[in-house]
Design an enzyme around this catalytic site. Structure first.
Site, PDB file in Angstrom:
ATOM      1  N   HIS A 218     -54.269 -78.914  25.413  1.00  0.00           N
ATOM      2  CA  HIS A 218     -53.865 -77.825  26.313  1.00  0.00           C
ATOM      3  C   HIS A 218     -54.199 -76.464  25.684  1.00  0.00           C
ATOM      4  CE1 HIS A 218     -50.732 -81.004  27.439  1.00  0.00           C
ATOM      5  NE2 HIS A 218     -51.308 -80.763  28.595  1.00  0.00           N
TER       6      HIS A 218
ATOM      7  N   GLY B 132     -59.259 -80.074  31.551  1.00  0.00           N
ATOM      8  CA  GLY B 132     -59.822 -80.908  30.502  1.00  0.00           C
ATOM      9  C   GLY B 132     -60.673 -82.040  31.056  1.00  0.00           C
TER      10      GLY B 132
ATOM     11  N   GLN C  33     -60.095 -86.047  37.845  1.00  0.00           N
ATOM     12  CA  GLN C  33     -59.310 -84.892  38.306  1.00  0.00           C
ATOM     13  C   GLN C  33     -60.159 -83.614  38.276  1.00  0.00           C
ATOM     14  OE1 GLN C  33     -55.118 -83.995  37.100  1.00  0.00           O
ATOM     15  NE2 GLN C  33     -56.094 -82.640  35.625  1.00  0.00           N
TER      16      GLN C  33
ATOM     17  N   MET D 204     -55.921 -86.824  22.767  1.00  0.00           N
ATOM     18  CA  MET D 204     -54.561 -86.280  22.828  1.00  0.00           C
ATOM     19  C   MET D 204     -54.032 -86.376  24.252  1.00  0.00           C
ATOM     20  SD  MET D 204     -54.379 -83.032  20.322  1.00  0.00           S
ATOM     21  CE  MET D 204     -54.812 -83.214  18.607  1.00  0.00           C
TER      22      MET D 204
HETATM   23  P1  AMP Z   1     -51.548 -82.370  31.814  1.00  0.00           P
HETATM   24  O1  AMP Z   1     -50.465 -81.540  31.222  1.00  0.00           O
HETATM   25  O2  AMP Z   1     -51.657 -83.738  31.223  1.00  0.00           O
HETATM   26  O3  AMP Z   1     -51.517 -82.380  33.321  1.00  0.00           O
HETATM   27  O4  AMP Z   1     -52.909 -81.651  31.424  1.00  0.00           O
HETATM   28  C1  AMP Z   1     -53.124 -80.306  31.734  1.00  0.00           C
HETATM   29  C2  AMP Z   1     -54.565 -79.968  31.471  1.00  0.00           C
HETATM   30  O5  AMP Z   1     -54.878 -80.209  30.106  1.00  0.00           O
HETATM   31  C3  AMP Z   1     -55.530 -80.824  32.293  1.00  0.00           C
HETATM   32  O6  AMP Z   1     -56.619 -80.030  32.713  1.00  0.00           O
HETATM   33  C4  AMP Z   1     -55.945 -81.866  31.305  1.00  0.00           C
HETATM   34  O7  AMP Z   1     -57.206 -82.439  31.587  1.00  0.00           O
HETATM   35  C5  AMP Z   1     -55.995 -81.058  30.023  1.00  0.00           C
HETATM   36  N1  AMP Z   1     -55.905 -81.951  28.862  1.00  0.00           N
HETATM   37  C6  AMP Z   1     -55.010 -82.943  28.665  1.00  0.00           C
HETATM   38  N2  AMP Z   1     -55.266 -83.583  27.511  1.00  0.00           N
HETATM   39  C7  AMP Z   1     -56.375 -83.000  26.980  1.00  0.00           C
HETATM   40  C8  AMP Z   1     -57.147 -83.211  25.792  1.00  0.00           C
HETATM   41  N3  AMP Z   1     -56.840 -84.187  24.917  1.00  0.00           N
HETATM   42  N4  AMP Z   1     -58.207 -82.422  25.582  1.00  0.00           N
HETATM   43  C9  AMP Z   1     -58.538 -81.441  26.458  1.00  0.00           C
HETATM   44  N5  AMP Z   1     -57.842 -81.191  27.575  1.00  0.00           N
HETATM   45  C10 AMP Z   1     -56.772 -81.950  27.839  1.00  0.00           C
END
Ligand code: AMP
Length: 286
Positions: free
Chosen positions: A40, A150, A156, A187
């Protein structure tokens, strides 16, 4: 260090957006569900580089969870998240209550047709309807110049790029590389569910993906053979496969053969115990 401003209502956000726009400043937005990790933060830091101000949202979106999924147990750490946001230069965080995001009488949904089908769209019915609806609401509210997502959630990212274009929301959608633990595990907030043995075995996902990536780079074009390599790694760690698929990198249409010059993506979802993990990497035929 003073922390970011916390907004609880769309009216507060709108007033802030108006004042920033009057100053002619560019806004970057990073939507999240919180329990923030370095993945994030990499999005936030890149947002700070690409715009004058970077903001985030933290909202565990009930609409994107199925009835048997982990909505009620999803990990939360508001204080820690706000500190992490501050460290990444985030000036404001939108943290609405579900009843603010979806007030009584709410009945609108955003449906992105083709790219939402298959993969997580098939295994998690309604998931991308929830994602697309909440992200469309956030993009409409913040009107960001840049919004960062991400590649970890690869389908998504394609869904969001499509809805931003189709609804003419005007943001530049930036996809950022997956940030991994030193041993290769992608992660994820959901990694916190893993016990020590599951955490060790979870490496099977990235190991399989990287093995397939290396084989493709050496010239293996046969999708069935590449998928078999990943299945073997999943079996070796007793992960229960939800899917392993190789798709066109943009349309996410399933492939049977890699082609030179056509970007492909291999995507995996698997359960370690009760925890569902996803990961994906690019495939380039060498
Ligand atoms: P989430 O909180 O899981 O909904 O993720 C929020 C944003 O962070 C989304 O755009 C995810 O794709 C991105 N994200 C989650 N994990 C990672 C990661 N390991 N590396 C890069 N971006 C991430």
């Amino acid at each position: 260090m003073s922390g970011p401003t916390v907004w609880k209502t769309p009216a507060e956000v709108r007033a802030w957006v108006r004042s920033v726009q009057q100053r002619g400043q560019r806004i970057a937005l990073v939507p999240t569900m919180g329990f923030l990790h370095d993945g994030h933060l990499s999005l936030m830091r890149e947002g700070a580089r690409r715009a004058d101000v970077v903001v985030a949202s933290i909202f565990v979106n009930p609409m994107q969870f199925g009835p048997k999924e982990d909505l009620s147990s999803y990990p939360r750490d508001t204080e820690g998240d706000l500190a992490r946001c501050a460290s990444a230069g985030v000036v404001g965080v939108y943290m609405p209550e579900p009843s603010t995001m979806y007030p009584p009488g709410f009945q609108t949904a955003v449906l992105v047709e083709q790219v939402s089908q298959g993969l997580d769209g098939e295994k998690r019915p309604g998931h991308f309807r929830g994602v697309a609806t909440v992200v469309a609401k956030l993009l409409a509210l913040f009107r960001p110049d840049v919004a960062l997502f991400g590649e970890k959630d690869y389908q998504q990212l394609q869904v969001i790029a499509r809805l931003n274009a189709d609804l003419e929301l005007g943001a530049q959608i930036v996809g950022m590389p997956t940030i991994r633990e030193p041993d290769g595990l992608a992660m994820s907030s959901r990694n916190s569910y893993l016990g020590p043995d599951e955490r060790r075995r979870a490496l099977g996902l990235s190991r399989g993906l990287f093995a397939a990536q290396a084989l493709a780079a050496k010239g293996e074009a046969d999708v069935a053979r590449l998928v078999a390599v990943i299945r073997a790694e999943l079996a070796a760690v007793q992960a229960r496969e939800d899917y392993v698929e190789i798709c066109d990198a943009r349309s996410l249409v399933k492939l049977t053969q890699l082609e030179k010059g056509s970007p492909a993506r291999v995507l995996v979802a698997a359960f370690m115990g009760t925890t569902r993990l996803i990961d994906n990497v690019a495939l380039t035929l060498g």
